[in-house]
Design an enzyme around this catalytic site. Structure first.
Site, short mmCIF file in Angstrom:
data_model
loop_
_atom_site.label_atom_id
_atom_site.label_comp_id
_atom_site.label_asym_id
_atom_site.label_seq_id
_atom_site.Cartn_x
_atom_site.Cartn_y
_atom_site.Cartn_z
N ASP A 86 1.29 -7.64 2.42
CA ASP A 86 1.42 -6.21 2.13
C ASP A 86 2.89 -5.79 1.94
OD1 ASP A 86 0.93 -3.52 1.86
OD2 ASP A 86 -0.39 -3.36 3.58
N HIS A 96 0.82 -1.22 0.00
CA HIS A 96 0.00 0.00 0.00
C HIS A 96 0.85 1.27 0.00
CE1 HIS A 96 -0.01 0.07 4.58
NE2 HIS A 96 -0.11 1.36 4.38
N SER A 124 3.98 2.31 8.49
CA SER A 124 3.76 1.30 7.47
C SER A 124 5.04 1.07 6.69
CB SER A 124 2.65 1.73 6.52
OG SER A 124 1.43 1.39 7.09
N1 ARG Z 1 -5.01 0.85 7.82
C1 ARG Z 1 -3.71 0.94 7.26
C2 ARG Z 1 -3.19 2.37 7.35
O1 ARG Z 1 -3.70 3.18 8.01
C3 ARG Z 1 -3.64 0.38 5.88
C4 ARG Z 1 -4.36 1.15 4.81
C5 ARG Z 1 -4.24 0.56 3.44
N2 ARG Z 1 -5.05 -0.63 3.25
C6 ARG Z 1 -6.36 -0.62 2.87
N3 ARG Z 1 -7.00 -1.76 2.77
N4 ARG Z 1 -7.01 0.48 2.60
O2 ARG Z 1 -2.66 3.03 6.56
N1 ASP Z 2 -1.53 1.58 8.08
C1 ASP Z 2 -0.74 2.65 8.68
C2 ASP Z 2 0.23 3.26 7.68
O1 ASP Z 2 -0.01 3.22 6.51
C3 ASP Z 2 -0.07 2.18 9.90
C4 ASP Z 2 -0.93 2.37 11.10
O2 ASP Z 2 -1.68 3.35 11.15
O3 ASP Z 2 -0.81 1.55 12.02
O4 ASP Z 2 1.18 3.91 8.03
#
Ligand code: ARG
Ligand code: ASP
Length: 710
Positions: free
Chosen positions: A219, A83, A645
């Site tokens: 990921d 991502h 991330s």
């Molecule tokens: N929750 C994670 C973050 O805050 C991953 C986001 C990307 N993944 C997704 N399925 N949208 O960035």
């Molecule tokens: N998913 C988050 C990021 O993209 C990481 C988190 O918020 O724990 O940095």
């Protein structure tokens, strides 16, 4: 008196000392070393951060502007999340080469894809410059004077430093402006895409599983850093060579057991761990619920149309992910704060703080601080709410947001140089094409009706953009908006651009979508921002004092500064958790779970045939766990946030165990209050990453570049 004081301090310390909490400055890690070693670490603080010899920090990069990455070979090979690499993978994708769907693997270096605009930043050194930055600051200064004095000192220190270094120099505030650190960074601008799995692996579970455990997402994506032949940063050139880092990470194939020490080394973006109760309450119980409700309504509309039409599903996939990420997280924040009595805990702490102020009456300095917080946050609230409506309801009406791109053009005069006008038009043509490629008007009409009704029902007249106050009937307004605005039709917009003349601006200026946009922005600039600005300034001042007071009250406690996008070390244990009575989560998932989730009819849960084949043959090679299964992801009690991330999660010997990519929903409150009982970060197991590269994609040559510890 003394006894009471000690008792209070004891109470507070025992209450607030959550193990695992804290995002530590690598340069000061010697203060954590003992605790880390007691928890199982076998290396030293100096192995992690040193300016005298190579250390783990030399392998950690800020990837682009918002993620972390790590170098895993002597040839600049870099790992980050799928991502995090997503935009670059998308940019290289086309109908013929759909790397998002099919994945991509450079089979030799000549096939690696340049990514102009992408940079990676490596920290070379940091220094405490608090004394120099604050040397001319006094307690009596006004906030404006204080800031100007600080800015001037920073300018001078940076200018002086720049004379003797080739690195990029910057200075950032820590502990809410109580300390300042200078950072020397090296920025590499030739970074190439080397590989990524198909989205079925890299995004497996999609938005459905986002923020959720158990998780099965592979990921990761792979890049390579290039430098000139002397190893210095250089823009893309065919003559550049793979960057040879001072240090790359070794990789462990041993996996991690429950209870094992682990640490994350990366670039957390923002946390607010020292807010007063009133602020946490406002965030969790006023602001987040509004944003969640508004976005939830929009997502329902997206879902309805996305389910009906495959084309619409793709068109709105990225928008859905964008809105859905915050929507889900904030819901978790409210839940977590309330379930774990976050506001009450903060209030309890504040009572102790007030008592401390009282018994140590010479510190009258802090007196009434909390009362002032209450007042300021109360004043701030309606403006924060107004802003939340504006950004979540108003500007999510796509036609209005898109019209905003033409605001500058609508102000062109006969005196504007033709060259500027041509540039504007060229970029608007591009924006127009991109907008309509992913635009479905029935969605937008429904979003507009819903969001404008929300606005009219729930925001008082003087806390909403003025154009709303003229709307008598939302349905009729929306109908006219889409009928009359040129921004509802690609042909009309292009036709307008084709025949644009500075003296023919009436049509644009009278466009209802552009007028709505101007009304929204005008409302922000004239009503919201000028009121919020001074209140926030005052809150910043109070916050700085409160931080200082807390550190004075608990001189023995190690405080960690809030995240601010600088390199940090956070540590804890590999462990599962109990999110609710009767629920007990194991700390890892396996490929078996992917097969359990498989559903060829649900986009998020399609499994690649090749992966199934490997699964059926249990063809995991050396990447299998000793239990015989293929581990996919694992949780740990390590304090992380957005920006982490792609960060490496490392074992007691500093070897790579996996890549951090998310947190568990029940603990997303960790940006405000960290609780090691419930806050877990989620990482993809490095053995799954290598298994996909080697067995699934046949890119064994990449694995061979790395240093593997079996
Ligand atoms: N929750 C994670 C973050 O805050 C991953 C986001 C990307 N993944 C997704 N399925 N949208 O960035
Ligand atoms: N998913 C988050 C990021 O993209 C990481 C988190 O918020 O724990 O940095």
């Amino acid at each position: 008196m003394k006894k009471l004081h000690l008792l209070i301090v004891f109470l507070i310390t025992s209450m607030m000392a959550f193990a695992g909490e804290g995002m530590w400055i690598p340069m000061l890690l010697q203060y954590n070393e003992k605790e880390m070693q007691e928890m199982g670490m076998r290396i030293t603080a100096d192995d992690i951060y040193s300016i005298n010899h190579s250390s783990l920090k030399d392998a950690i990069v800020l990837f682009g502007g918002g993620c972390t990455g790590e170098i895993v070979s002597d040839y600049g090979l870099l790992l980050t999340n799928h991502h995090c690499g997503y935009d670059w993978i998308q940019k290289h994708s086309s109908v013929e080469h759909d790397y998002l769907t099919d994945g991509f693997w450079a089979m030799d270096r000549s096939q690696e894809l340049p990514c102009p605009g992408l940079s990676v930043t490596i920290l070379r050194e940091m220094r405490d410059v608090t004394k120099q930055v604050l040397q001319h600051v006094t307690d009596e200064m006004s906030e404006e004077k204080r800031q100007a004095t600080i800015d001037q000192s920073i300018k001078e220190i940076v200018a002086e430093m720049e004379k003797s270094t080739k690195y990029k120099v910057s200075i950032k505030p820590f502990f809410l402006g109580n300390e300042y650190y200078l950072l020397l960074n090296e920025v590499f601008t030739d970074v190439r895409l080397v590989g990524c799995p198909p989205s079925n692996i890299g995004k497996f579970g999609g938005d459905t599983d986002n923020w959720v455990w158990p998780r099965h997402t592979g990921d990761f994506s792979v890049f390579r850093v290039y430098a000139d032949k002397d190893g210095h940063p250089a823009n893309y050139s065919v003559d550049n060579v793979p960057y040879k880092p001072a240090k790359h990470l070794d990789i462990s194939l041993k996996g991690a057991e429950e209870g094992d020490f682990a640490f994350v080394f990366g670039y957390p973006a923002r946390t607010n761990e020292y807010l007063p109760a009133v602020a946490v309450d406002q965030e969790a119980n006023v602001i987040d619920p509004i944003a969640v409700r508004l976005r939830g309504e929009i997502l329902d509309i997206y879902n309805k149309y996305q389910e009906q039409d495959k084309k619409v599903r793709i068109q709105y996939a990225s928008k859905h992910a964008g809105l859905g990420n915050g929507w889900k997280k904030w819901m978790g924040v409210t839940e977590g704060i309330n379930h774990f009595h976050g506001v009450e805990k903060k209030r309890y702490y504040e009572e102790a703080f007030e008592k401390w102020c009282y018994v140590t009456f010479q510190r009258s300095f802090y007196f009434n601080l909390l009362q002032q917080f209450e007042e300021k946050y109360k004043e701030l609230e309606p403006y924060r709410v107004a802003y939340t409506y504006l950004s979540n309801a108003g500007l999510n009406i796509e036609i209005i947001d898109f019209a905003g791109n033409f605001n500058k053009l609508s102000q062109v005069t006969a005196d504007t140089p033709q060259e500027d006008v041509d540039k504007m038009i060229a970029s608007l043509r591009k924006a127009t094409q991109a907008f309509f490629k992913d635009y479905y008007q029935p969605i937008d009409e429904e979003v507009a009706r819903t969001m404008l009704s929300e606005y009219l029902e729930n925001q008082p007249a003087d806390f909403r953009p003025s154009f709303l106050n003229e709307i008598k009937d939302v349905d009729a307004y929306v109908e006219q908006l889409f009928k009359k605005s040129i921004f509802a039709s690609e042909e009309q917009v292009n036709d307008f651009l084709d025949h644009f003349k500075p003296n023919k601006l009436k049509k644009l200026q009278k466009d209802p979508a552009l007028q709505a946009y101007q009304s929204m922005i005008g409302f922000y600039r004239e009503e919201v921002n000028p009121k919020m600005g001074p209140i926030n300034k005052e809150i910043d001042r109070l916050q700085r004092l409160y931080m200082k007071g807390q550190m004075q009250m608990e001189p023995e406690k190690r405080f960690s500064p809030d995240a601010n996008f600088t390199l940090r070390v956070t540590y804890g244990k590999v462990e599962g958790f109990k999110p609710q009575d009767g629920k007990n989560y194991r700390h890892f998932t396996t490929l078996d779970g992917i097969m359990e989730k498989e559903n060829p009819d649900i986009y998020d849960y399609v499994v690649e045939p090749r992966l199934k084949e490997l699964y059926n043959n249990k063809d995991y090679g050396r990447y299998a766990d000793k239990d015989g299964t293929m581990h996919v992801a694992f949780t740990a009690s390590v304090h992380t946030t957005g920006g982490n991330s792609g960060s490496p999660i490392l074992n007691a010997d500093g070897q790579l165990l996996g890549l951090n990519f998310d947190r568990c929903w029940e603990g997303t409150m960790s940006d405000l209050i960290y609780d090691s009982a419930i806050c877990r970060n989620i990482s993809v197991d490095i053995r799954y990453v290598l298994f996909i590269m080697d067995k699934f994609a046949g890119a064994r040559h990449l694995v061979d570049e790395m240093t593997i510890v079996e």
